[in-house]
Design a protein around this motif. Structure first.
Motif, PDB file in Angstrom:
ATOM      1  N   ASP B  34       4.688  -2.715 -13.989  1.00 26.92           N
ATOM      2  CA  ASP B  34       3.605  -3.483 -13.802  1.00 26.92           C
ATOM      3  C   ASP B  34       4.739  -4.889 -13.870  1.00 26.92           C
ATOM      4  O   ASP B  34       5.073  -5.037 -14.692  1.00 26.92           O
ATOM      5  CB  ASP B  34       3.226  -3.961 -14.511  1.00 26.92           C
ATOM      6  CG  ASP B  34       1.787  -4.995 -14.943  1.00 26.92           C
ATOM      7  OD1 ASP B  34       2.119  -6.125 -13.630  1.00 26.92           O
ATOM      8  OD2 ASP B  34       1.120  -5.529 -15.745  1.00 26.92           O
ATOM      9  N   ARG B  51      -2.556 -13.227 -17.367  1.00 26.93           N
ATOM     10  CA  ARG B  51      -1.699 -12.757 -17.049  1.00 26.93           C
ATOM     11  C   ARG B  51      -3.018 -11.769 -16.042  1.00 26.93           C
ATOM     12  O   ARG B  51      -2.594 -11.619 -14.825  1.00 26.93           O
ATOM     13  CB  ARG B  51      -1.622 -10.550 -18.233  1.00 26.93           C
ATOM     14  CG  ARG B  51      -0.297 -11.004 -19.384  1.00 26.93           C
ATOM     15  CD  ARG B  51       0.077  -9.705 -19.936  1.00 26.93           C
ATOM     16  NE  ARG B  51       1.489 -10.500 -20.480  1.00 26.93           N
ATOM     17  CZ  ARG B  51       1.563 -10.356 -21.205  1.00 26.93           C
ATOM     18  NH1 ARG B  51       0.549  -9.220 -22.218  1.00 26.93           N
ATOM     19  NH2 ARG B  51       2.232 -10.255 -22.046  1.00 26.93           N
ATOM     20  N   ASN B  52      -4.091 -11.451 -16.211  1.00 31.54           N
ATOM     21  CA  ASN B  52      -5.137 -11.019 -14.978  1.00 31.54           C
ATOM     22  C   ASN B  52      -5.094 -11.610 -14.068  1.00 31.54           C
ATOM     23  O   ASN B  52      -5.251 -11.248 -12.834  1.00 31.54           O
ATOM     24  CB  ASN B  52      -6.123 -10.636 -15.689  1.00 31.54           C
ATOM     25  CG  ASN B  52      -6.241  -8.783 -15.498  1.00 31.54           C
ATOM     26  OD1 ASN B  52      -6.363  -8.046 -14.532  1.00 31.54           O
ATOM     27  ND2 ASN B  52      -7.679  -8.433 -16.661  1.00 31.54           N
ATOM     28  N   ALA B  53      -5.573 -12.740 -14.532  1.00 30.80           N
ATOM     29  CA  ALA B  53      -5.227 -14.374 -13.827  1.00 30.80           C
ATOM     30  C   ALA B  53      -3.810 -14.205 -12.134  1.00 30.80           C
ATOM     31  O   ALA B  53      -3.952 -14.594 -11.118  1.00 30.80           O
ATOM     32  CB  ALA B  53      -5.263 -15.482 -13.937  1.00 30.80           C
ATOM     33  N   ARG B  55      -2.299 -11.524 -11.375  1.00 27.28           N
ATOM     34  CA  ARG B  55      -2.246 -10.728 -10.923  1.00 27.28           C
ATOM     35  C   ARG B  55      -3.107 -10.787  -9.808  1.00 27.28           C
ATOM     36  O   ARG B  55      -2.843 -10.488  -8.988  1.00 27.28           O
ATOM     37  CB  ARG B  55      -2.645  -9.229 -11.814  1.00 27.28           C
ATOM     38  CG  ARG B  55      -1.898  -8.393 -12.685  1.00 27.28           C
ATOM     39  CD  ARG B  55      -2.087  -7.182 -13.616  1.00 27.28           C
ATOM     40  NE  ARG B  55      -1.210  -6.956 -14.621  1.00 27.28           N
ATOM     41  CZ  ARG B  55      -1.357  -7.379 -15.864  1.00 27.28           C
ATOM     42  NH1 ARG B  55      -2.565  -7.575 -16.221  1.00 27.28           N
ATOM     43  NH2 ARG B  55      -0.824  -7.223 -16.899  1.00 27.28           N
ATOM     44  N   GLU B  56      -3.871 -11.103 -10.220  1.00 26.19           N
ATOM     45  CA  GLU B  56      -4.946 -11.688  -8.959  1.00 26.19           C
ATOM     46  C   GLU B  56      -5.139 -12.641  -8.138  1.00 26.19           C
ATOM     47  O   GLU B  56      -4.663 -12.415  -6.676  1.00 26.19           O
ATOM     48  CB  GLU B  56      -6.425 -12.605 -10.140  1.00 26.19           C
ATOM     49  CG  GLU B  56      -7.504 -12.159  -9.542  1.00 26.19           C
ATOM     50  CD  GLU B  56      -8.341 -10.988  -8.801  1.00 26.19           C
ATOM     51  OE1 GLU B  56      -8.468 -11.301  -7.926  1.00 26.19           O
ATOM     52  OE2 GLU B  56      -8.747 -10.025  -9.578  1.00 26.19           O
ATOM     53  N   TYR B  57      -3.910 -13.247  -8.632  1.00 23.96           N
ATOM     54  CA  TYR B  57      -3.308 -14.584  -7.943  1.00 23.96           C
ATOM     55  C   TYR B  57      -2.366 -13.988  -6.718  1.00 23.96           C
ATOM     56  O   TYR B  57      -2.459 -14.271  -5.986  1.00 23.96           O
ATOM     57  CB  TYR B  57      -2.101 -15.447  -8.842  1.00 23.96           C
ATOM     58  CG  TYR B  57      -1.651 -16.413  -7.615  1.00 23.96           C
ATOM     59  CD1 TYR B  57      -2.085 -16.922  -6.658  1.00 23.96           C
ATOM     60  CD2 TYR B  57      -0.010 -16.493  -7.437  1.00 23.96           C
ATOM     61  CE1 TYR B  57      -2.235 -18.471  -6.592  1.00 23.96           C
ATOM     62  CE2 TYR B  57       0.245 -17.148  -6.549  1.00 23.96           C
ATOM     63  CZ  TYR B  57      -0.144 -18.012  -6.350  1.00 23.96           C
ATOM     64  OH  TYR B  57       0.448 -19.528  -4.569  1.00 23.96           O
ATOM     65  N   TYR B  58      -1.555 -12.711  -7.336  1.00 27.19           N
ATOM     66  CA  TYR B  58      -0.189 -11.824  -6.319  1.00 27.19           C
ATOM     67  C   TYR B  58      -1.309 -11.227  -5.391  1.00 27.19           C
ATOM     68  O   TYR B  58      -0.464 -10.424  -4.761  1.00 27.19           O
ATOM     69  CB  TYR B  58       0.786 -11.687  -6.754  1.00 27.19           C
ATOM     70  CG  TYR B  58       1.695 -12.455  -7.576  1.00 27.19           C
ATOM     71  CD1 TYR B  58       2.655 -14.176  -6.609  1.00 27.19           C
ATOM     72  CD2 TYR B  58       1.936 -13.374  -8.879  1.00 27.19           C
ATOM     73  CE1 TYR B  58       3.403 -14.572  -6.453  1.00 27.19           C
ATOM     74  CE2 TYR B  58       2.268 -14.758  -8.721  1.00 27.19           C
ATOM     75  CZ  TYR B  58       2.890 -15.243  -8.026  1.00 27.19           C
ATOM     76  OH  TYR B  58       4.089 -15.758  -8.149  1.00 27.19           O
ATOM     77  N   GLY B  59      -2.089 -10.415  -5.887  1.00 26.71           N
ATOM     78  CA  GLY B  59      -2.906 -10.112  -5.436  1.00 26.71           C
ATOM     79  C   GLY B  59      -2.647  -8.566  -6.013  1.00 26.71           C
ATOM     80  O   GLY B  59      -2.863  -7.344  -4.900  1.00 26.71           O
ATOM     81  N   ASN B  61      -4.569  -6.883  -8.066  1.00 22.17           N
ATOM     82  CA  ASN B  61      -5.608  -5.970  -8.491  1.00 22.17           C
ATOM     83  C   ASN B  61      -6.265  -5.025  -7.776  1.00 22.17           C
ATOM     84  O   ASN B  61      -7.148  -3.935  -7.971  1.00 22.17           O
ATOM     85  CB  ASN B  61      -5.683  -6.841  -9.542  1.00 22.17           C
ATOM     86  CG  ASN B  61      -5.813  -6.914 -11.100  1.00 22.17           C
ATOM     87  OD1 ASN B  61      -4.927  -6.102 -11.059  1.00 22.17           O
ATOM     88  ND2 ASN B  61      -6.619  -8.539 -11.561  1.00 22.17           N
ATOM     89  N   ASP B  62      -6.005  -4.972  -7.000  1.00 16.24           N
ATOM     90  CA  ASP B  62      -6.815  -4.573  -5.896  1.00 16.24           C
ATOM     91  C   ASP B  62      -5.738  -3.104  -5.768  1.00 16.24           C
ATOM     92  O   ASP B  62      -4.625  -2.885  -5.983  1.00 16.24           O
ATOM     93  CB  ASP B  62      -5.581  -4.970  -4.148  1.00 16.24           C
ATOM     94  CG  ASP B  62      -6.132  -6.835  -3.811  1.00 16.24           C
ATOM     95  OD1 ASP B  62      -7.282  -6.965  -5.014  1.00 16.24           O
ATOM     96  OD2 ASP B  62      -6.228  -7.116  -4.013  1.00 16.24           O
ATOM     97  N   GLN B  67      -3.372  -3.064  -0.564  1.00 18.39           N
ATOM     98  CA  GLN B  67      -2.694  -3.958  -0.844  1.00 18.39           C
ATOM     99  C   GLN B  67      -0.848  -3.486   0.077  1.00 18.39           C
ATOM    100  O   GLN B  67      -0.823  -4.429   0.582  1.00 18.39           O
ATOM    101  CB  GLN B  67      -1.642  -3.526  -2.234  1.00 18.39           C
ATOM    102  CG  GLN B  67      -2.124  -4.298  -3.574  1.00 18.39           C
ATOM    103  CD  GLN B  67      -1.484  -4.146  -4.563  1.00 18.39           C
ATOM    104  OE1 GLN B  67       0.023  -4.172  -4.271  1.00 18.39           O
ATOM    105  NE2 GLN B  67      -1.686  -4.142  -5.879  1.00 18.39           N
TER     106      GLN B  67
END
Lengths: 318, 326
Positions: B34, B51-53, B55-59, B61-62, B67
């Motif tokens: 990660d 951190r999750n935000a 990950r969400e921003y860089y995509g 989490n998909d 991806q």
């Protein structure tokens, strides 16, 4: 009688039935630089076998490895007591180079064995079976040839580094460094492709020879022909390629470790140089001596490889 | 088959290869770990939600196939995405670093050809002469010495000890390096090229000499050379008219390899000399798992190698009438 003695070698060949290997060894013995390289390889093996006897200090992480630090001799230039100087952390570079020979020999031998095993299998099966088997295997080989291999090696090595697994695997009672073994496997996976092509070419040539045709006519099955007739005849090529693989493997492992992708639990020569790089201006000896060790070992393998390729080259055969 | 048709067929054939390599690279990278965890490991005050935000921003989490498809869509449109460190577009990073790498490599490739060409051919023509032994011995030393060790030795001697050349970087900004008492942009750029250029040249010249010598020896053993000699043609004419002409095939092979691996071949030298090029950027990106940058550089290098292979094959057919494209 006199006329028979005119050519010593041809007489010898006749008397001994001149096996291919006897002829090759005789040719190799006359190759001075090849013999010199062989001598260097033997010295390397001897140092690796006797490493704990020769080295004045034990290998890290044993506490005694840091003895020079407690004696106030960290970052010292070469002296009689520390022939290659000491590191900033207070370890003796000479001892660490000696211990490093074990890893170098391990990398050279293991990478060569795995690489050659893959290359021989792919080359022989592809060349002998032909048709769609050949087509499929050669496409696969092509992908591995196009891969920017050093870059992939770095990504894979980093992958393993971050997983932070057991530092050692216990195989048959021997502690094998896990990270270094992963690097060995990664290096092998990325170096067989061009060798498989060379061996396939040899096999294609061999397939048309009379003894293979004869074996086929006598009803031998493919597996028997590949193992008993084709494989032994690729050996001379395999030995030359294998020796050169040893040289490349040692160079590549050193480069991978030097760039910071090495096994953190194993002090190979490349790792030693990576550690010293930050303090290059103060402790140059930490860079010079391990580098010299890499150079001499690679040179030894290359010299033997050149000698063997001259000795086994069918075009120059007696 | 015409050249145009051949090129079109080869180009179509490249597509699955490029996609295959990109899938492998993508999967390997994601298996590595990660990047957000790695990037924020040194920040004790960061929360898992933050951190999750990221990950969400860089995509990140998909699901991975999604991806990949998104990456492929951007790639087809010539966009490699944004670096995870600093958020600069990868295209911009690559285009600034690309020319620094090309500059260094062109110097090294041309210099090593200028040295290797006469040395390799002469060595083969005068096989087993004193010159041949000297050339082959130097070459075997050259292929055995680790590039980084040569680089470090050069830095220690010519930079630290003598102070003649700069040890790092491609430009001396903000203070220019003084050459013979003159401060000048061009001179500054040239003097920064000296040490890394020299090391890269030394590293490749040894390979080039060995390949050219082997190729030339191969030509000299051919039947038509023997036939020419047997028909009493002067040795001079045999060599210059028949042998040299045919030695061009190994030369093209060599050029193809050099140009194809121009970018991929430099990470070690660039790292030792802190050269602001693609190789060093790749090492740094891999160490901190900067996925978009790793993918971008990998693809650029793969495409370069494929194009160089194609051009090499075409030049064989163009120069050597015995080879036909099919």
């Amino acid at each position: 009688m006199v006329s028979l003695r005119r050519n010593k070698n041809s007489e010898k060949n006749m008397r001994r039935g001149a096996s291919q290997w006897a002829v090759a060894w005789r040719r190799f013995k006359r190759h001075k630089s090849g013999l010199f390289g062989l001598g260097m390889v033997i010295v390397l093996l001897a140092i690796a076998a006797l490493n704990s006897v020769i080295a004045p200090y034990p290998a890290r992480p044993a506490p005694d490895a840091f003895k020079p630090l407690y004696e106030g001799e960290a970052a010292q230039p070469p002296s009689w007591k520390h022939p290659f100087g000491t590191t900033v952390m207070g370890t003796d570079v000479y001892s660490e180079v000696i211990h490093g020979t074990v890893y170098t020999v391990y990398v050279a031998v293991a990478v060569t064995l795995i690489t050659m095993l893959i290359a021989i299998s792919v080359g022989i099966v592809s060349g002998f079976m032909g048709r769609y088997v050949d087509e499929a295997l050669m496409r696969l080989t092509e992908i591995f040839l196009v891969f920017p291999s050093l870059l992939f090696i770095l990504v894979f090595a980093r992958l393993y580094q971050l997983r932070n697994p057991d530092p050692f695997w216990n195989i048959l009672g021997i502690n094998v460094p896990a990270g270094l073994t992963m690097i060995v496997i990664i290096l092998s996976v990325f170096s067989w492709a061009s060798y498989a092509r060379v061996i396939r070419g040899e096999v294609l040539r061999m397939k048309e020879t009379e003894y293979i045709q004869a074996a086929k006519a006598l009803g031998a099955n493919s597996r028997w022909i590949m193992l008993r007739h084709i494989f032994p005849n690729t050996l001379s090529q395999v030995i030359v390629l294998g020796t050169l693989t040893m040289a490349t493997a040692v160079l590549l492992e050193a480069a991978v470790s030097f760039l910071g992708f090495g096994d953190p639990n194993t002090i190979t020569w490349g790792r030693l140089m990576e550690e010293g790089l930050q303090d290059l201006s103060t402790v140059w000896w930490v860079e010079m001596f391990p580098g010299l060790a890499v150079f001499l070992s690679v040179l030894a393998f290359n010299l033997v490889g050149d000698g063997l390729s001259d000795a086994l080259n069918p075009r120059l055969r007696e | 088959m015409g050249f145009g048709k051949y090129i079109a067929r080869r180009a179509i054939y490249m597509v699955p290869l490029i996609i295959g390599i990109s899938i492998v690279a993508f999967l390997v990278m994601y298996a590595a770990g990660d990047p957000i965890q790695l990037a924020t490991a040194g920040n004790p005050s960061i929360t898992e939600a933050q951190r999750n935000a990221l990950r969400e921003y860089y995509g990140l989490n998909d699901p991975i196939p999604m991806q990949y498809v998104r990456w492929l869509d951007h790639f087809v449109h010539g966009d490699f995405g944004k670096s995870l460190y600093g958020g600069r577009p990868v295209n911009e990073i690559i285009s600034t670093l690309f020319w620094e790498t090309i500059k260094l490599q062109l110097v090294a490739i041309s210099l090593s050809f200028i040295i290797a060409l006469p040395a390799g051919i002469y060595s083969a023509l005068k096989q087993r002469s004193a010159t041949d032994y000297t050339v082959t011995s130097i070459a075997i030393f050259g292929i055995s010495a680790p590039v980084f060790w040569m680089g470090i030795t050069m830095i220690l001697i010519f930079s630290f000890q003598l102070g003649w050349f700069p040890s790092a970087g491609a430009h001396g900004a903000p203070t220019l390096w003084t050459v013979f008492g003159i401060k000048n942009d061009t001179l500054d750029e040239l003097i920064h090229l000296v040490l890394p250029g020299e090391v890269l040249t030394l590293a490749s010249v040894a390979y080039d000499v060995r390949l050219l010598r082997a190729g030339m020896l191969d030509v000299l053993r051919q039947d038509y050379i023997m036939a020419a000699r047997a028909s009493g043609i002067s040795e001079r004419k045999v060599l210059y008219k028949y042998a040299l002409k045919n030695a061009i095939t190994p030369l093209i092979t060599l050029l193809g390899i050099s140009i194809g691996s121009m970018i991929a071949g430099a990470p070690i030298t660039e790292t030792v000399f802190s050269w602001p090029g693609l190789g060093r950027a790749y090492v740094a990106a891999t160490l901190r798992l900067d996925f978009p940058l790793i993918m971008g550089i990998t693809m650029i290098i793969t495409i370069m190698i494929l194009i160089a292979n194609l051009v090499t094959d075409l030049s064989y057919a163009w120069i050597d009438p015995r080879i036909t494209i099919e």
